[in-house]
Design a protein around this motif. Structure first.
Motif, PDB file in Angstrom:
ATOM      1  N   GLY A 283      26.137  40.281  58.366  1.00 45.39           N
ATOM      2  CA  GLY A 283      25.884  41.437  57.515  1.00 45.39           C
ATOM      3  C   GLY A 283      24.626  42.160  57.935  1.00 45.39           C
ATOM      4  O   GLY A 283      24.010  41.855  58.957  1.00 45.39           O
ATOM      5  N   THR A 284      24.234  43.117  57.138  1.00 45.11           N
ATOM      6  CA  THR A 284      23.047  43.916  57.445  1.00 45.11           C
ATOM      7  C   THR A 284      21.803  43.272  56.851  1.00 45.11           C
ATOM      8  O   THR A 284      21.864  42.293  56.108  1.00 45.11           O
ATOM      9  CB  THR A 284      23.179  45.344  56.883  1.00 45.11           C
ATOM     10  N   SER A 285      20.663  43.904  57.170  1.00 44.00           N
ATOM     11  CA  SER A 285      19.387  43.420  56.637  1.00 44.00           C
ATOM     12  C   SER A 285      19.096  43.966  55.250  1.00 44.00           C
ATOM     13  O   SER A 285      18.008  43.740  54.717  1.00 44.00           O
ATOM     14  CB  SER A 285      18.245  43.774  57.595  1.00 44.00           C
ATOM     15  N   GLY A 286      20.046  44.702  54.653  1.00 46.50           N
ATOM     16  CA  GLY A 286      19.942  44.979  53.229  1.00 46.50           C
ATOM     17  C   GLY A 286      19.705  46.394  52.770  1.00 46.50           C
ATOM     18  O   GLY A 286      19.629  46.640  51.559  1.00 46.50           O
ATOM     19  N   TYR A 287      19.602  47.357  53.694  1.00 48.71           N
ATOM     20  CA  TYR A 287      19.375  48.734  53.242  1.00 48.71           C
ATOM     21  C   TYR A 287      20.536  49.247  52.393  1.00 48.71           C
ATOM     22  O   TYR A 287      20.338  50.061  51.480  1.00 48.71           O
ATOM     23  CB  TYR A 287      19.184  49.665  54.439  1.00 48.71           C
ATOM     24  N   ASP A 288      21.760  48.802  52.709  1.00 44.70           N
ATOM     25  CA  ASP A 288      22.919  49.277  51.964  1.00 44.70           C
ATOM     26  C   ASP A 288      22.861  48.812  50.500  1.00 44.70           C
ATOM     27  O   ASP A 288      23.158  49.592  49.588  1.00 44.70           O
ATOM     28  CB  ASP A 288      24.223  48.840  52.631  1.00 44.70           C
ATOM     29  N   PHE A 289      22.438  47.565  50.284  1.00 44.74           N
ATOM     30  CA  PHE A 289      22.293  47.121  48.898  1.00 44.74           C
ATOM     31  C   PHE A 289      21.156  47.873  48.205  1.00 44.74           C
ATOM     32  O   PHE A 289      21.264  48.247  47.032  1.00 44.74           O
ATOM     33  CB  PHE A 289      22.032  45.621  48.820  1.00 44.74           C
ATOM     34  N   MET A 290      20.065  48.105  48.910  1.00 44.45           N
ATOM     35  CA  MET A 290      18.941  48.831  48.339  1.00 44.45           C
ATOM     36  C   MET A 290      19.390  50.205  47.851  1.00 44.45           C
ATOM     37  O   MET A 290      18.974  50.667  46.776  1.00 44.45           O
ATOM     38  CB  MET A 290      17.828  48.968  49.388  1.00 44.45           C
ATOM     39  N   GLU A 291      20.254  50.849  48.628  1.00 44.53           N
ATOM     40  CA  GLU A 291      20.789  52.151  48.234  1.00 44.53           C
ATOM     41  C   GLU A 291      21.689  52.036  47.013  1.00 44.53           C
ATOM     42  O   GLU A 291      21.607  52.843  46.079  1.00 44.53           O
ATOM     43  CB  GLU A 291      21.541  52.753  49.421  1.00 44.53           C
ATOM     44  N   GLU A 292      22.555  51.038  47.011  1.00 43.48           N
ATOM     45  CA  GLU A 292      23.511  50.891  45.914  1.00 43.48           C
ATOM     46  C   GLU A 292      22.813  50.616  44.586  1.00 43.48           C
ATOM     47  O   GLU A 292      23.120  51.252  43.562  1.00 43.48           O
ATOM     48  CB  GLU A 292      24.495  49.760  46.241  1.00 43.48           C
ATOM     49  N   VAL A 293      21.869  49.684  44.581  1.00 40.42           N
ATOM     50  CA  VAL A 293      21.215  49.337  43.322  1.00 40.42           C
ATOM     51  C   VAL A 293      20.291  50.462  42.871  1.00 40.42           C
ATOM     52  O   VAL A 293      20.157  50.721  41.659  1.00 40.42           O
ATOM     53  CB  VAL A 293      20.463  47.990  43.441  1.00 40.42           C
TER      54      VAL A 293
END
Length: 675
Positions: A283-293
């Motif tokens: 998976g990614t290092s988390g920017y996508d979750f940061m955007e979603e939340v």
């Protein structure tokens, strides 16, 4: 090795070494952390505060404690049944300051160097070194360039090796320079003439040809040895989209490290772009979750009034798409002309290899640049003779978005470029691979620099929607959409990182949470803004209204917890931080100042405004009114902070805590977020 449960990101440098990290291992264990997640540990430029300017990928950085210090840290982690993941930098190396022995050998020996294949250089002309403060003739006339021993020295500071054949020469400096494998150049010509791939617009970071198997082995020997000795549990791959073939690279790394290794990639997913499931990564290092939340925390009812207020105040578009288009056009024209010309030449050469070609270089330039203006994601992943099935939808979106911008009658040129990206265009296969590679390695930096490093500093509807990996066109995300995304995450990426703060964020997670709360009370916010305009009329005289509006948001969002409105010393310290942010924001925005040509008078006006507004002796009424809004905002802001934290710790994935953010994170853009 244990599976990752929760990571803690540590930014290592000479002021925070392996020994310092080892000292907090008990604390991390008490937090429930399973893996220390380290910034790059390979040898970086002396004094580097981040480690991404690697000068020797074969050795652990002595400033951090070297291999002995690293082994000691790993032993301390293992003793508590904890693991370690390291950040690796395959895309580029630091080449400034004469510290990179590989680069120095290339400068001395040119294509004959054993390291020539490491760097992504166009060898049709000498390696351009844009280090001069003036054009070469003036620098020579001023005596700014001399020969000292076996080196060329510019301004007594920059040192470059002579060819071995010129050791001991007494020839005139100009004659000696003409014989070298490099040419010294005025720094302003880099954007137009640089003949080697750099990281974005950073002349100190040279692109590495890690897709070459020999280069891969040379640059990854240390990493693979650490894995084989089980001193690391996995890696985070920096800027994977800079590589020639990210998919092939990731698959190779997975093959070499095996199924147990953790492999995360720094990858920006634009809009609703899916992450390929066949790269062999976790998976990614988390920017996508940061955007979603972050989007989830915004009230959609605030979008229209805040957009209208921004447009009325700034005179700039209320919607982000128009701002993004202008920023991409500016970046491509101002800072990537050299790469654009090389890309167009590659496509023109490819076109000429087709006996039936009717495309001119000028046609191709118009097509390529317009596609780059509107490309909907960072990049596609074609190889010249093929492309992943998922790329088709991206090319279709690009075709749709570019249609209004195509010169009359030149649709067939755009279609020809898109066909080559799809791997089905005519011409020589090797030339197609080169042209497609150049396009894909240009579209990514145009997206990054155009959106994150330009448009985000020009667009101020609500700054909590402007951060790395964010889709600023989307103001909010519904609960239903969020749940659907988390369901997909559980199915496809149960080991992906969940980040809400990073070393690259524009604003700390709790700054964004506070500002997001403004979306629930836009009218109250705008009422206070009108009061502040009146109260701060004198200090803000000469400050553009758009800059003042973004300053207001920054003061509210980043206001330190517990800072009283009559604490002169605390306010002065806050003003220093805000002014560091403001200087960077003005220069990145490139509207009223820039890094290339700082407008010192305007910057001084803005700096003085901040100092006055945060001085209780001069702005007591203004500060009192800011405090009133902050008090009203606090319940919603706190709820956002706790909701964001709860989701990071509970949704599918591996929660990452960026150093210090287990406490309130009210940081601003680097270097503030790396303190």
């Amino acid at each position: 090795m244990n599976p990752p449960r929760a990571t803690y990101r540590l930014q290592l440098h000479e002021g925070f070494t392996f020994a310092d990290a080892e000292a907090i291992v008990p604390y991390l264990a008490d937090l429930g952390i399973s893996h220390a997640y380290l910034s790059p540990i390979t040898t970086a430029a002396k004094g580097s505060t981040h480690g991404y300017d690697v000068v020797d990928p074969t050795a652990i950085n002595p400033e951090l404690g070297g291999e002995e210090g690293f082994r000691s840290l790993v032993a301390a982690l293992r003793a508590r049944d904890m693991g370690v993941v390291i950040d690796i930098v395959p895309n580029h190396m630091g080449v400034a300051g004469g510290e990179n022995a590989w680069w120095n050998d290339v400068l001395a020996r040119g294509r004959g160097s054993e390291f020539a294949a490491v760097f992504d250089i166009d060898w049709s002309k000498p390696v351009m070194l844009p280090v001069l403060g003036d054009p070469l003739p003036k620098a020579l006339a001023d005596g700014a360039i001399v020969i000292e021993g076996d080196e060329v020295v510019a301004y007594g500071e920059h040192r470059f090796p002579l060819r071995p054949e010129d050791h001991g020469t007494s020839d005139p400096v100009e004659a000696v320079l003409k014989r070298q494998h490099y040419c010294l150049a005025w720094w302003r010509t880099a954007d137009d003439e640089l003949n080697w791939r750099r990281f974005f617009t950073v002349n100190e970071l040279a692109g590495v040809r890690v897709g070459d198997p020999a280069v891969f082995e040379r640059t990854h020997a240390l990493i693979l040895r650490l894995w084989e000795e089980r001193l690391i549990d996995g890696v985070r791959i920096d800027h994977v989209d800079g590589l020639t073939d990210p998919a092939a690279y990731c698959r190779t790394l997975r093959e070499r490290m095996g199924p147990e290794a953790i492999i995360w990639i720094e990858k920006i997913l634009a809009g609703d772009e899916p992450l390929a499931t066949d790269w062999g990564v976790d998976g990614t290092s988390g920017y996508d979750f940061m955007e979603e939340v972050a989007a989830l925390l915004h009230d959609p009812a605030g979008e229209a009034p805040l957009g209208e207020a921004w447009a009325a105040r700034s005179g700039r578009p209320a919607d982000f798409a128009a701002e993004e288009l202008q920023a991409r056009q500016d970046e491509l024209a101002w800072q990537f002309e050299g790469q654009l010309k090389a890309t167009v030449r590659a496509f023109a050469t490819l076109a000429d290899s087709d006996p039936d070609n009717v495309l001119t270089p000028e046609m191709l330039r118009r097509a390529v640049e317009r596609l780059l203006w509107v490309f909907p994601v960072y990049r596609t992943y074609g190889t010249g003779d093929a492309a992943p099935a998922a790329d088709a939808a991206i090319r279709d979106r690009a075709r749709e978005r570019v249609a209004p911008l195509i010169p009359p009658g030149e649709e067939f040129v755009v279609d020809a470029v898109l066909a080559w990206l799809a791997g089905v265009g005519p011409g020589d296969a090797e030339l197609a691979a080169q042209a497609v590679r150049r396009f894909q390695q240009l579209s990514a930096p145009i997206a990054a620099k155009g959106v994150e490093d330009t448009a985000f500093y020009r667009y101020g509807r609500l700054l909590s929607r402007n951060d790395v990996g964010f889709d600023a066109e989307r103001f909010s995300l519904s609960v239903e959409d969020f749940h659907a995304r988390m369901t997909a995450r559980a199915a496809d990426w149960p080991r992906a990182l969940l980040a809400t703060a990073t070393h690259d964020h524009k604003r700390g997670e709790d700054v964004r949470a506070r500002l997001a709360a403004l979306s629930t009370m836009p009218e109250r916010w705008l009422t206070h803004v009108r009061r502040w305009d009146a109260l701060a009329e004198a200090p803000l005289d000469g400050v553009d209204p758009a800059d003042a509006y973004m300053l207001y948001q920054t003061l509210v969002g980043a206001w330190p917890e517990g800072l009283a409105v009559d604490d002169a010393d605390g306010l002065a310290a806050f003003a220093e931080r805000v002014n560091a942010w403001q200087e960077k924001a003005l220069r990145e925005g490139k509207l009223r100042s820039s890094w290339e040509a700082p407008q010192e008078a305007y910057e001084a006006t803005c700096k003085a405004a901040v100092e006055t507004l945060l001085d209780p002796a001069r702005s007591a009424s203004f500060l009192a009114d800011v405090a009133e809004l902050r008090a009203a905002l606090a319940p919603a802001a706190t709820a956002n902070t706790l909701a964001q934290l709860a989701l990071r710790l509970t949704v599918p994935g591996v929660p990452d805590t960026y150093q210090g953010t287990e406490l309130l994170d009210l940081s601003l853009v680097d270097p503030d977020n790396r303190r």
